[in-house]
Design a protein around this motif. Sequence first.
Motif, mmCIF file in Angstrom:
data_model
loop_
_atom_site.group_PDB
_atom_site.id
_atom_site.type_symbol
_atom_site.label_atom_id
_atom_site.label_comp_id
_atom_site.label_asym_id
_atom_site.label_seq_id
_atom_site.Cartn_x
_atom_site.Cartn_y
_atom_site.Cartn_z
ATOM 1 N N VAL A 144 19.996 33.505 18.270
ATOM 2 C CA VAL A 144 20.979 33.796 19.314
ATOM 3 C C VAL A 144 22.349 33.927 18.665
ATOM 4 O O VAL A 144 22.646 33.253 17.679
ATOM 5 C CB VAL A 144 20.993 32.700 20.410
ATOM 6 C CG1 VAL A 144 19.693 32.692 21.172
ATOM 7 C CG2 VAL A 144 21.271 31.333 19.813
ATOM 8 N N GLU A 145 23.176 34.787 19.197
ATOM 9 C CA GLU A 145 24.487 35.018 18.617
ATOM 10 C C GLU A 145 25.413 33.829 18.866
ATOM 11 O O GLU A 145 25.292 33.124 19.865
ATOM 12 C CB GLU A 145 25.117 36.277 19.216
ATOM 13 C CG GLU A 145 24.387 37.561 18.857
ATOM 14 C CD GLU A 145 25.110 38.785 19.375
ATOM 15 O OE1 GLU A 145 26.233 38.627 19.886
ATOM 16 O OE2 GLU A 145 24.556 39.890 19.275
ATOM 17 N N ALA A 169 12.138 38.950 12.506
ATOM 18 C CA ALA A 169 13.282 38.095 12.156
ATOM 19 C C ALA A 169 12.962 37.007 11.146
ATOM 20 O O ALA A 169 13.814 36.652 10.320
ATOM 21 C CB ALA A 169 13.863 37.456 13.417
ATOM 22 N N ASN A 170 11.764 36.444 11.205
ATOM 23 C CA ASN A 170 11.471 35.295 10.356
ATOM 24 C C ASN A 170 10.010 34.874 10.480
ATOM 25 O O ASN A 170 9.337 35.189 11.460
ATOM 26 C CB ASN A 170 12.361 34.092 10.715
ATOM 27 C CG ASN A 170 12.349 33.770 12.201
ATOM 28 O OD1 ASN A 170 11.435 34.136 12.932
ATOM 29 N ND2 ASN A 170 13.384 33.097 12.671
ATOM 30 N N ARG A 171 9.541 34.186 9.480
ATOM 31 C CA ARG A 171 8.343 33.354 9.552
ATOM 32 C C ARG A 171 8.641 32.080 8.766
ATOM 33 O O ARG A 171 9.586 32.015 7.977
ATOM 34 C CB ARG A 171 7.107 34.069 8.989
ATOM 35 C CG ARG A 171 6.554 35.130 9.916
ATOM 36 C CD ARG A 171 5.148 35.587 9.511
ATOM 37 N NE ARG A 171 5.144 36.366 8.288
ATOM 38 C CZ ARG A 171 4.037 36.660 7.587
ATOM 39 N NH1 ARG A 171 2.859 36.212 7.998
ATOM 40 N NH2 ARG A 171 4.111 37.398 6.496
ATOM 41 N N SER A 172 7.822 31.077 8.984
ATOM 42 C CA SER A 172 8.055 29.777 8.356
ATOM 43 C C SER A 172 6.780 29.300 7.683
ATOM 44 O O SER A 172 5.675 29.519 8.197
ATOM 45 C CB SER A 172 8.500 28.762 9.418
ATOM 46 O OG SER A 172 8.606 27.456 8.872
ATOM 47 N N LEU A 173 6.934 28.638 6.546
ATOM 48 C CA LEU A 173 5.803 28.048 5.836
ATOM 49 C C LEU A 173 6.185 26.644 5.398
ATOM 50 O O LEU A 173 7.179 26.447 4.689
ATOM 51 C CB LEU A 173 5.425 28.894 4.622
ATOM 52 C CG LEU A 173 4.306 28.337 3.742
ATOM 53 C CD1 LEU A 173 3.001 28.212 4.531
ATOM 54 C CD2 LEU A 173 4.104 29.212 2.510
ATOM 55 N N THR A 174 5.407 25.658 5.830
ATOM 56 C CA THR A 174 5.619 24.260 5.453
ATOM 57 C C THR A 174 4.601 23.872 4.399
ATOM 58 O O THR A 174 3.429 24.270 4.471
ATOM 59 C CB THR A 174 5.483 23.346 6.686
ATOM 60 O OG1 THR A 174 6.484 23.699 7.644
ATOM 61 C CG2 THR A 174 5.663 21.886 6.309
ATOM 62 N N ASN A 181 4.798 31.851 13.078
ATOM 63 C CA ASN A 181 5.942 32.325 13.840
ATOM 64 C C ASN A 181 6.743 31.137 14.370
ATOM 65 O O ASN A 181 6.179 30.088 14.708
ATOM 66 C CB ASN A 181 5.479 33.159 15.039
ATOM 67 C CG ASN A 181 4.788 34.438 14.630
ATOM 68 O OD1 ASN A 181 5.231 35.116 13.700
ATOM 69 N ND2 ASN A 181 3.707 34.774 15.311
ATOM 70 N N LEU A 182 8.041 31.328 14.476
ATOM 71 C CA LEU A 182 8.908 30.362 15.139
ATOM 72 C C LEU A 182 9.002 30.728 16.624
ATOM 73 O O LEU A 182 8.608 31.830 17.037
ATOM 74 C CB LEU A 182 10.282 30.373 14.476
ATOM 75 C CG LEU A 182 10.305 29.895 13.014
ATOM 76 C CD1 LEU A 182 11.700 30.064 12.430
ATOM 77 C CD2 LEU A 182 9.856 28.455 12.897
ATOM 78 N N PRO A 183 9.523 29.827 17.462
ATOM 79 C CA PRO A 183 9.575 30.097 18.905
ATOM 80 C C PRO A 183 10.245 31.404 19.288
ATOM 81 O O PRO A 183 9.851 32.049 20.269
ATOM 82 C CB PRO A 183 10.340 28.889 19.445
ATOM 83 C CG PRO A 183 9.952 27.777 18.529
ATOM 84 C CD PRO A 183 9.896 28.412 17.164
ATOM 85 N N CYS A 184 11.253 31.858 18.519
ATOM 86 C CA CYS A 184 11.965 33.078 18.881
ATOM 87 C C CYS A 184 11.076 34.312 18.804
ATOM 88 O O CYS A 184 11.434 35.372 19.336
ATOM 89 C CB CYS A 184 13.198 33.269 17.993
ATOM 90 S SG CYS A 184 12.844 33.273 16.224
ATOM 91 N N ASP A 223 13.122 34.677 24.186
ATOM 92 C CA ASP A 223 14.548 34.803 23.883
ATOM 93 C C ASP A 223 15.298 33.514 24.193
ATOM 94 O O ASP A 223 16.519 33.447 23.986
ATOM 95 C CB ASP A 223 15.149 35.954 24.693
ATOM 96 C CG ASP A 223 14.611 37.305 24.259
ATOM 97 O OD1 ASP A 223 14.224 37.442 23.082
ATOM 98 O OD2 ASP A 223 14.565 38.225 25.103
ATOM 99 N N LEU A 224 14.600 32.498 24.690
ATOM 100 C CA LEU A 224 15.219 31.218 25.034
ATOM 101 C C LEU A 224 15.109 30.234 23.876
ATOM 102 O O LEU A 224 15.015 29.020 24.076
ATOM 103 C CB LEU A 224 14.564 30.645 26.296
ATOM 104 C CG LEU A 224 14.560 31.566 27.513
ATOM 105 C CD1 LEU A 224 13.848 30.898 28.683
ATOM 106 C CD2 LEU A 224 15.989 31.948 27.907
ATOM 107 N N ALA A 225 15.144 30.744 22.654
ATOM 108 C CA ALA A 225 15.012 29.925 21.450
ATOM 109 C C ALA A 225 16.225 30.127 20.556
ATOM 110 O O ALA A 225 16.864 31.179 20.585
ATOM 111 C CB ALA A 225 13.733 30.278 20.701
ATOM 112 N N THR A 226 16.520 29.117 19.751
ATOM 113 C CA THR A 226 17.708 29.144 18.888
ATOM 114 C C THR A 226 17.307 29.094 17.413
ATOM 115 O O THR A 226 18.032 28.546 16.587
ATOM 116 C CB THR A 226 18.624 27.955 19.214
ATOM 117 O OG1 THR A 226 17.905 26.728 18.997
ATOM 118 C CG2 THR A 226 19.097 28.005 20.652
ATOM 119 N N CYS A 227 16.179 29.663 17.072
ATOM 120 C CA CYS A 227 15.581 29.527 15.743
ATOM 121 C C CYS A 227 16.524 29.967 14.619
ATOM 122 O O CYS A 227 17.287 30.925 14.768
ATOM 123 C CB CYS A 227 14.311 30.360 15.655
ATOM 124 S SG CYS A 227 13.089 29.959 16.904
#
Length: 283
Positions: free
Chosen positions: A170-171, A221-226, A245-248, A252-256
Amino acid sequence: MSTAATETRKTAFNTDWQQWHEAHEKLRSDPHGFLAVTELHWLTADATALAGAPGTWRVEDDAVHLTLESGISLLRDGAELNTPEGLNANGELVFGPIAERDGINLSYGDTVLELAKRGGEYVLRPRNPSNALLREYHGTPAYTPTLSFALAAQYVPFRRPRETTVGAAVEGIQHVYQAPGTVKFRIDGRELELTAFNGSAPGTFLVLFTDETSGDTTYVANRSLTFSAPEAGGAATLDFNRAVNLPCAYTDLATCPLPPAENHLPVAIAAGEKTPFEREAAK
């Protein structure tokens, strides 16, 4: 390694991945998980009524103040909050200060109210099991797991952790992470590296990244790896089959957070989770 041994290893690897994937999907489908978020409210100093939540909410002195009508039930860890003993001199409930990327959950009927701090600002996100995004969720597509994307890596610590600022989905906000070092690895003879952040669970690191599949078969926009945090200078395994994937990617209600600029990989990581059906349908 014999053909039989190779096949046994592949079968065990695929079974382990399938169990992990099913557990991850179950967590994502939780009745009060991020798919249940109905609103994203940024709280201000002005007392404001918010959709999906009771009362009026405001921020003062790095704490959230909530005024409820009498008879409204609000629970935290099963305990009723809206009692004379729980109110301040102004008849308000007060929450905070809350640390960045931390939060508390409040129960209001069937709804869980997530109160958190993101980018230095307080947010409130109601989570209701009847949310259409959750009710209509049918799973996330993923690449067929393959051993070729479970890569040996080397952790290279910085002399001291580096405070790293990244953008957000989010901006107007930024996220700040502690980066303990980088992980170096090879794909098709190319040496690559990613800046690693401390993971949310003790003893873990995470990398946020994009690659040449981003915006094509995987979320743009992104992916995540732990992965397990190695000792300084130690070996690690980056199993990109478990890139998620992250919530975003779903709402659109995510702040990833977005990956740091250096975490774009100039190769196609054809492994892990793909673009959610929900995003594909919205195109």
